[in-house]
Design an enzyme around this catalytic site. Sequence first.
Site, short mmCIF file in Angstrom:
data_model
loop_
_atom_site.label_atom_id
_atom_site.label_comp_id
_atom_site.label_asym_id
_atom_site.label_seq_id
_atom_site.Cartn_x
_atom_site.Cartn_y
_atom_site.Cartn_z
N ARG A 69 0.69 -1.61 0.19
CA ARG A 69 0.42 0.16 0.49
C ARG A 69 0.85 1.23 -0.31
O ARG A 69 0.30 2.29 -0.30
CB ARG A 69 -0.88 -0.12 1.23
CG ARG A 69 -1.66 -1.41 1.66
CD ARG A 69 -2.46 -1.67 -0.23
NE ARG A 69 -3.16 -2.39 1.44
CZ ARG A 69 -4.27 -3.64 0.01
NH1 ARG A 69 -4.03 -3.64 -0.70
NH2 ARG A 69 -5.03 -4.71 0.69
N ASN A 99 0.22 -2.49 -7.32
CA ASN A 99 -1.10 -2.30 -6.74
C ASN A 99 -1.03 -0.61 -6.21
O ASN A 99 -2.52 -1.11 -4.98
CB ASN A 99 -2.85 -2.92 -7.05
CG ASN A 99 -2.65 -3.81 -6.14
OD1 ASN A 99 -1.95 -3.95 -5.16
ND2 ASN A 99 -4.08 -3.91 -5.76
N ASP A 157 -2.26 -7.95 -10.81
CA ASP A 157 -3.28 -7.98 -9.69
C ASP A 157 -4.34 -7.27 -8.75
O ASP A 157 -3.86 -5.92 -8.50
CB ASP A 157 -1.98 -8.91 -7.94
CG ASP A 157 -2.71 -9.56 -7.14
OD1 ASP A 157 -3.28 -10.56 -8.33
OD2 ASP A 157 -2.90 -8.96 -6.30
N HIS A 184 -3.63 -12.56 -11.62
CA HIS A 184 -4.87 -12.89 -11.23
C HIS A 184 -5.63 -13.31 -11.82
O HIS A 184 -6.08 -12.71 -13.03
CB HIS A 184 -4.96 -11.50 -10.05
CG HIS A 184 -6.11 -11.58 -9.31
ND1 HIS A 184 -6.33 -11.04 -8.51
CD2 HIS A 184 -7.78 -11.44 -10.37
CE1 HIS A 184 -7.32 -10.73 -7.91
NE2 HIS A 184 -8.18 -11.16 -9.16
N ASP A 310 -0.70 -13.66 -0.47
CA ASP A 310 -1.64 -11.66 -0.73
C ASP A 310 -2.07 -11.52 0.94
O ASP A 310 -2.82 -11.05 1.09
CB ASP A 310 -2.69 -13.01 -1.13
CG ASP A 310 -3.82 -11.82 -2.42
OD1 ASP A 310 -3.39 -10.69 -2.11
OD2 ASP A 310 -4.64 -12.45 -2.83
N HIS A 314 -5.81 -4.13 5.56
CA HIS A 314 -6.83 -2.85 5.45
C HIS A 314 -7.44 -2.39 6.66
O HIS A 314 -6.41 -2.63 8.12
CB HIS A 314 -8.34 -3.38 4.61
CG HIS A 314 -8.28 -4.32 3.40
ND1 HIS A 314 -8.06 -2.89 2.62
CD2 HIS A 314 -7.96 -5.42 2.70
CE1 HIS A 314 -7.77 -4.29 1.39
NE2 HIS A 314 -7.63 -4.51 1.84
N PHE A 328 -11.69 -7.04 -0.54
CA PHE A 328 -11.28 -7.70 -0.27
C PHE A 328 -9.73 -7.86 0.31
O PHE A 328 -9.02 -7.20 0.14
CB PHE A 328 -11.23 -8.64 -1.46
CG PHE A 328 -12.26 -8.72 -2.34
CD1 PHE A 328 -13.35 -9.64 -1.95
CD2 PHE A 328 -12.69 -8.11 -3.01
CE1 PHE A 328 -14.37 -10.09 -3.12
CE2 PHE A 328 -14.29 -7.98 -4.26
CZ PHE A 328 -14.32 -9.08 -3.71
N GLY A 329 -10.30 -9.09 1.43
CA GLY A 329 -7.60 -9.37 1.47
C GLY A 329 -8.06 -9.75 2.77
O GLY A 329 -8.68 -9.24 3.48
O1 DOR Z 1 -7.54 -10.48 -1.65
C1 DOR Z 1 -6.67 -9.52 -2.24
N1 DOR Z 1 -6.56 -8.41 -1.42
N2 DOR Z 1 -6.55 -9.64 -3.48
C2 DOR Z 1 -6.64 -9.33 -4.48
O2 DOR Z 1 -6.97 -9.77 -5.77
C3 DOR Z 1 -6.39 -8.09 -4.09
C4 DOR Z 1 -5.90 -8.06 -2.22
C5 DOR Z 1 -5.83 -6.16 -2.66
O3 DOR Z 1 -5.15 -5.47 -2.76
O4 DOR Z 1 -6.29 -5.99 -1.18
ZN ZN Z 2 -2.99 -10.08 -4.75
ZN ZN Z 3 -4.66 -11.22 -7.29
#
Ligand code: DOR
Ligand code: ZN
Ligand code: ZN
Length: 435
Positions: A69, A99, A157, A184, A310, A314, A328-329
């Site tokens: 991040r 990303n 990704d 991905h 992965d 957050h 997601f994540g």
């Molecule tokens: O769970 C995920 N989080 N999958 C992804 O492909 C991206 C990632 C994120 O950047 O938070």
């Molecule tokens: Zn990822």
């Molecule tokens: Zn991914």
Amino acid sequence: MLFEGRIVLKGGHVVDPATGVDDIRDIRMDDGIVLDVEKSITPHPEDQVISCVGQYIFPGFTDLHVHFRDPGQTYKETLMTGTRAAAAGGYTAVCPMPNTVPATDSMEKISVLLKRCAEESAVNVFPISAVTKDQAGTELVNIPAVKLAGAVALSEDGKSVMDIKLYEKAMKIAAKEHIPVFAHCEEKNLAAGGVINAGEKAEALGLPGISNAVENIITARDIFLAGETGAKLHLCHCSTKESVALVLLAKKLGYQVTAEACPHHFALCDEDIPCDDANYKMNPPLRSKEDMYAVREGLKKGIIDCISTDHAPHSEEEKAEGFFKAPFGITGLETSFALSYTTLVLEGGMKLIDLIRAMSTNPAKLIGYRGGQISVGKPADIVVCSLEQFRVDRNTFVSKGHNTPFHGKKLYGKVLRTFVNGRMVYQNPDCDMLF
Ligand code: DOR
Ligand code: ZN
Ligand code: ZN
């Protein structure tokens, strides 16, 4: 840094798939490299000796898939906190996904990142470049330039490159440049709006589902594109039984295809989601029990080559929004070894040396990292672990991200010390009591 200079690790059980050692060894390191690996080393008076009796020593883990991040969303994680979380998880090398905001998509951005790493990073960082500019899916990055700047892979990704003609072109250039593509796999139109695995749990919670086909269709597409173009393809976070079967097929066809799986996908399934708690929300989602066991088998049989986290931190506020709205994540670096050891080795019967192959040897080889082995003359990038039980406490995480579904879980396998270039970059607070 707590220890540096000449260090002798005494009496630990070394497990190193690269050299085949699976026995008690003493290790002497100095000046960033491994000097000796012997049955017994007599320390010199100036050596600092660390007793590792009853403990296990592995080549430092390599994580091919993390999200730090930084720049752009540093309230979630930074290069500093992310690499320290990696060290706390036993990782000596990590590959940050592009990303960020802005995306890592040029020679300049890779160079700036690497320059910052020299100052701020606790572990080795091997950056991944985006496939397309700003990850917008329309214009390719300058692939030879990002490779030259130090990118070890290309990845979009967070999503797939949906323009198949553009992706074919990217793979042709990647093949020529000998740079792997980390995929991905998500069919965007089919996934639209989904937040959880399609099935009974999605129905019970009244949430829109993501089917296995969302992953399978693009996995198949990418495998055949790799076969046709000769590109090296690495499949990220394989979560379905069909993905595992497709990876096996690709290998049988002789394509240059490798694959990774994440601890959450082999430790949990959608049945384990207790309620509308976004700490169980990730992409791909937690799948069915059958898929979870297929991923375990894939790792055990070596069809899936690597374990990646992965790691996707957050904020508390974002994750409190519930399944429908939250991003997601989950954060993964600090629970990865324990989840893998407990689930795959203790419960699943995988050999410890094969687990270390998937966490150290294979991922290091894939990106050309000289770690991933404990050999004389090689970097002293090493992790010392105990195989004792402990309770996961997300409040002790080094990462800024506390978003984990594993809080309070009892697991086996604790990271005690991590060395990068012969310097101790992490020591578990429990270590003082071990002397
Ligand atoms: O769970 C995920 N989080 N999958 C992804 O492909 C991206 C990632 C994120 O950047 O938070
Ligand atoms: Zn990822
Ligand atoms: Zn991914």
